[in-house]
Design an enzyme around this catalytic site. Structure first.
Site, PDB file in Angstrom:
ATOM      1  N   SER A   7       0.851  -1.190   0.000  1.00 25.89           N
ATOM      2  CA  SER A   7       0.000   0.000   0.000  1.00 25.89           C
ATOM      3  C   SER A   7       0.885   1.238   0.000  1.00 25.89           C
ATOM      4  CB  SER A   7      -0.876   0.021   1.246  1.00 25.89           C
ATOM      5  OG  SER A   7      -1.390   1.331   1.420  1.00 25.89           O
ATOM      6  N   HIS A  32      -1.488  -1.295  -4.098  1.00 24.42           N
ATOM      7  CA  HIS A  32      -2.735  -0.978  -3.395  1.00 24.42           C
ATOM      8  C   HIS A  32      -2.776   0.529  -3.119  1.00 24.42           C
ATOM      9  CE1 HIS A  32      -6.056  -2.082  -0.598  1.00 24.42           C
ATOM     10  NE2 HIS A  32      -5.589  -1.124   0.188  1.00 24.42           N
ATOM     11  N   ASP A  34      -4.922   3.543  -1.236  1.00 26.27           N
ATOM     12  CA  ASP A  34      -5.919   3.826  -0.207  1.00 26.27           C
ATOM     13  C   ASP A  34      -6.471   5.232  -0.390  1.00 26.27           C
ATOM     14  OD1 ASP A  34      -6.018   1.469   1.482  1.00 26.27           O
ATOM     15  OD2 ASP A  34      -3.898   1.878   1.838  1.00 26.27           O
ATOM     16  N   MET A  36      -8.910   8.060   0.781  1.00 23.76           N
ATOM     17  CA  MET A  36      -9.654   8.483   1.986  1.00 23.76           C
ATOM     18  C   MET A  36     -10.081   9.940   1.825  1.00 23.76           C
ATOM     19  SD  MET A  36      -7.275   6.892   4.988  1.00 23.76           S
ATOM     20  CE  MET A  36      -6.424   5.321   4.805  1.00 23.76           C
ATOM     21  N   HIS A  65      -8.795   1.011  -3.176  1.00 22.92           N
ATOM     22  CA  HIS A  65      -9.630   0.761  -1.988  1.00 22.92           C
ATOM     23  C   HIS A  65     -10.283   2.086  -1.617  1.00 22.92           C
ATOM     24  CE1 HIS A  65      -9.452  -0.267   2.638  1.00 22.92           C
ATOM     25  NE2 HIS A  65     -10.680  -0.099   2.211  1.00 22.92           N
ATOM     26  N   ASP A 174      -6.267  -6.550   4.842  1.00 21.78           N
ATOM     27  CA  ASP A 174      -5.665  -5.210   4.827  1.00 21.78           C
ATOM     28  C   ASP A 174      -5.613  -4.647   6.243  1.00 21.78           C
ATOM     29  OD1 ASP A 174      -4.907  -2.606   4.288  1.00 21.78           O
ATOM     30  OD2 ASP A 174      -6.612  -2.149   3.001  1.00 21.78           O
TER      31      ASP A 174
END
Ligand code: DX5
Ligand code: ZN
Length: 217
Positions: A7, A32, A34, A36, A65, A174
């Protein structure tokens, strides 16, 4: 085949290309990302611009994600940025079947993410639709948190259910994955292992990647 997904949340963004190259050399299988928004989770990271940059740097698949409110409004942006997998949180999406189809119709792999406290059997009706089930083993929002052991029960359930029902979804985990936790996740039936700080906060990113990869082979 078991896959390692570093990640980039914990990467040094001043040197993103060099950092991605280091995990590629170490044997990473997936990158990966992330996402947010400071709303669904109490932290803000990055959006499609960085995903696009990562996609231009590497030929590895990009796993997005989404930890954001109303992810259905953003699918197109991440498809255009070059995502290969998109996962959305069960806790946020009202019309899950519709969003999954939106992702799949764009030619991507689609997955659902469960927070640690969300029961796994809620997914039963849609498991045949899913390419990926992502089990959070920390509360989403930050890298560097401790692994929540009780989430392994959900992995075991998914693994058993998949065999019994001849389904093909991949099981991803994760949060808090490191050399002390990755083997128990693998034994429980995981296929894809996300690791942020255990890789990018290590002095030797390539060696840390290889070390984790060797534990799941
Ligand atoms: C947490 C993120 C994770 C995070 C994992 O909300 O979804 O992908 O980067 O970080 P570590 O491996 O440090 O727990
Ligand atoms: Zn993640």
């Amino acid at each position: 085949m078991k896959l390692l997904a570093p990640s980039i949340l914990s990467a040094d963004f001043k040197n993103l290309e060099q950092q991605i190259r280091a995990v590629e050399i170490g044997g990473a299988d997936i990158i990966h990302c992330d996402i947010m928004d400071g709303q669904f989770v109490p932290n803000i990271t990055f959006g499609p611009i960085i995903v696009k940059a990562a996609n231009e740097i590497t030929s590895l698949p990009i796993d997005v994600h989404l930890m954001i409110k109303t992810p259905e409004q953003r699918i197109k942006d991440f498809v255009n940025a070059g995502a290969n997998y998109i996962t959305v949180h069960y806790e946020e999406v009202v019309h899950l079947d519709r969003v999954l189809n939106q992702i799949k119709e764009s030619g991507l792999k689609a997955g659902v993410v469960l927070n640690p406290a969300t029961p796994v059997d809620l997914l039963e009706p849609i498991l045949p639709l899913l390419d990926i089930v992502l089990i959070m083993s920390v509360n989403p929002g930050f890298g560097g948190q401790s692994f929540l052991n009780y989430t392994l029960k959900k992995i075991e359930w998914l693994n058993k259910y998949r065999t019994e029902n001849k389904l093909t979804y991949q099981i991803e985990i994760d949060g808090g994955i490191n050399k002390d936790t990755i083997v128990s996740a693998s034994d429980a039936g995981c296929d894809i292992f996300v690791a942020g700080s255990a890789i990018f906060k290590n002095e030797n990113i390539t060696a840390a990647t290889t070390e984790l990869k060797n534990l799941i082979i």
